[in-house]
Design an enzyme around this catalytic site. Structure first.
Site, short mmCIF file in Angstrom:
data_model
loop_
_atom_site.label_atom_id
_atom_site.label_comp_id
_atom_site.label_asym_id
_atom_site.label_seq_id
_atom_site.Cartn_x
_atom_site.Cartn_y
_atom_site.Cartn_z
N HIS A 151 12.28 -5.25 3.63
CA HIS A 151 11.55 -5.46 2.43
C HIS A 151 12.45 -4.79 1.23
O HIS A 151 12.48 -3.91 0.69
CB HIS A 151 10.42 -4.59 1.96
CG HIS A 151 9.54 -4.94 0.83
ND1 HIS A 151 10.09 -4.45 -0.38
CD2 HIS A 151 8.12 -5.34 0.84
CE1 HIS A 151 9.04 -4.92 -1.27
NE2 HIS A 151 7.90 -5.28 -0.67
N GLU A 200 13.27 -10.39 0.68
CA GLU A 200 12.65 -9.66 1.95
C GLU A 200 12.95 -10.69 2.88
O GLU A 200 12.43 -11.70 2.95
CB GLU A 200 11.46 -9.24 1.68
CG GLU A 200 11.28 -8.15 0.53
CD GLU A 200 9.61 -8.47 0.08
OE1 GLU A 200 8.80 -8.47 0.82
OE2 GLU A 200 9.54 -8.03 -1.17
O1 TA6 Z 1 7.18 -7.83 -1.79
C1 TA6 Z 1 6.01 -8.52 -1.95
C2 TA6 Z 1 4.73 -7.35 -1.75
O2 TA6 Z 1 3.87 -7.75 -0.74
C3 TA6 Z 1 4.22 -7.45 -3.22
O3 TA6 Z 1 2.90 -8.33 -3.21
C4 TA6 Z 1 3.77 -6.15 -3.59
O4 TA6 Z 1 2.78 -5.39 -3.05
C5 TA6 Z 1 4.99 -5.32 -2.72
O5 TA6 Z 1 5.31 -6.11 -1.57
C6 TA6 Z 1 5.10 -3.83 -2.62
O6 TA6 Z 1 4.11 -3.56 -1.77
P1 TA6 Z 1 4.08 -1.92 -1.28
O7 TA6 Z 1 3.12 -1.65 -0.52
O8 TA6 Z 1 5.51 -1.49 -0.97
O9 TA6 Z 1 3.66 -1.50 -2.90
#
Ligand code: TA6
Length: 298
Positions: A167, A269
């Site tokens: 991510h 990601e």
């Molecule tokens: O990157 C996409 C995502 O799924 C967004 O919807 C947002 O929730 C982000 O990840 C961050 O997730 P986190 O659990 O690290 O806050």
């Protein structure tokens, strides 16, 4: 813990193990102008960059290090699923690998790079969340490029479906000035509108954007005119690419995010999400990797 690890794995100024904020060590890697920091908690790259330009993999000023919570910086490891658990909201979003303390297994340095290997295996805590046996190995290699490779081995006697993501948070000069090339023609699932659509041309940002691009193995390029650079994001073992910027309102509601942080970051990601899952049979192995570097904007 970090003094003992420094003794075993430290290498001159190339690899240093230092105490981290939540009692879990951080590892600093350096090669030439390139430098990175990795947290053993979460097995997570926290930042990566060159001395002579703005950071590449983003760590914001409001990042928080709280045991049991995800670190919103660098390259969180979403594993063994991406996003909310498919049918049990009590399980942690983006899986549990980024909430575990990883073991430092190996370190090394040569003329081109400094690298380390981290490991995580199933334990009582992980089995209480996800009832499978596994061995994870993460390779982080720091030089003119950053290479992050997550290898999953199914060490149990039952197959499991594997999703997840590297991510990656990237630093940009100004979100409204950048464009992302590489996904033109790809189908995406819009996590906000819950619709599917086709990407035409480059991705630009004028509002919150949260998309899972499906069935794509393409590399992406962040074209950043403010900082006159391109960030190249290549990938392996991934059939989905997630692109996210929280924009104004969501940024305000993220405790570990400054209200203006959305202006200077974007996530690309390297993932396997939605229908892009891998069925991993006993003893089988899967590798998910990304390679990141910058080029001058000609
Ligand atoms: O990157 C996409 C995502 O799924 C967004 O919807 C947002 O929730 C982000 O990840 C961050 O997730 P986190 O659990 O690290 O806050």
């Amino acid at each position: 813990m970090s003094a003992e690890l420094q003794e075993r794995f430290g290498i001159d100024q190339r690899i240093q193990i230092v105490p981290g904020p939540t009692d879990s060590p951080h590892v600093l890697l350096r090669t030439g102008r390139a430098e990175a920091a990795i947290s053993l908690y979460g097995g997570q790259v926290l930042r990566y960059g060159y001395d002579d330009q703005p950071q590449i993999v983003w760590q914001g000023e409001h990042v928080q290090f709280v045991a049991g919570k995800a670190i919103r910086a660098g390259i969180p490891l979403c594993w063994p699923w991406f996003g909310p658990h498919p049918y049990n909201s009590q399980k942690p979003a983006h899986g549990f690998a980024r909430l575990q303390l990883w073991e430092l297994l190996e370190s090394g340095a040569d003329g081109e790079a400094a690298w380390l290997k981290l490991g995580l295996s199933d334990n009582e805590a992980t089995r209480s969340i996800w009832p499978y046996a596994f061995q994870l190995e993460l390779l982080v290699r720091v030089g003119e490029q950053l290479e992050v490779v997550l290898t999953t081995t199914n060490t149990g006697d039952r197959a499991f479906d594997l999703g997840g993501a590297l991510h990656s948070y990237f630093a940009v000069g100004a979100i409204e000035q950048i464009r992302i090339d590489g996904l033109d023609g790809a189908t995406y699932y819009d996590q906000l509108s819950k619709n599917q659509a086709l990407q035409t041309g480059p991705i630009r940002f004028r509002e919150e954007l949260d998309r899972i691009y499906l069935d794509t193995t393409a590399a992406c390029t962040i074209v950043d005119p403010t900082w006159q650079r391109k960030i190249q994001v290549a990938k392996q073992g991934s059939h989905s690419t997630v692109v996210w910027n929280p924009w104004i309102e969501k940024a305000k509601h993220l405790a570990d995010f400054g209200d203006d942080d959305y202006l200077g970051m974007v996530c690309i990601e390297t993932a396997n999400a939605g229908p892009d899952l891998i069925r991993l049979e006993p003893s089988a192995r899967h590798t998910l990797g990304t390679t990141i570097w910058t080029e001058a904007l000609a």
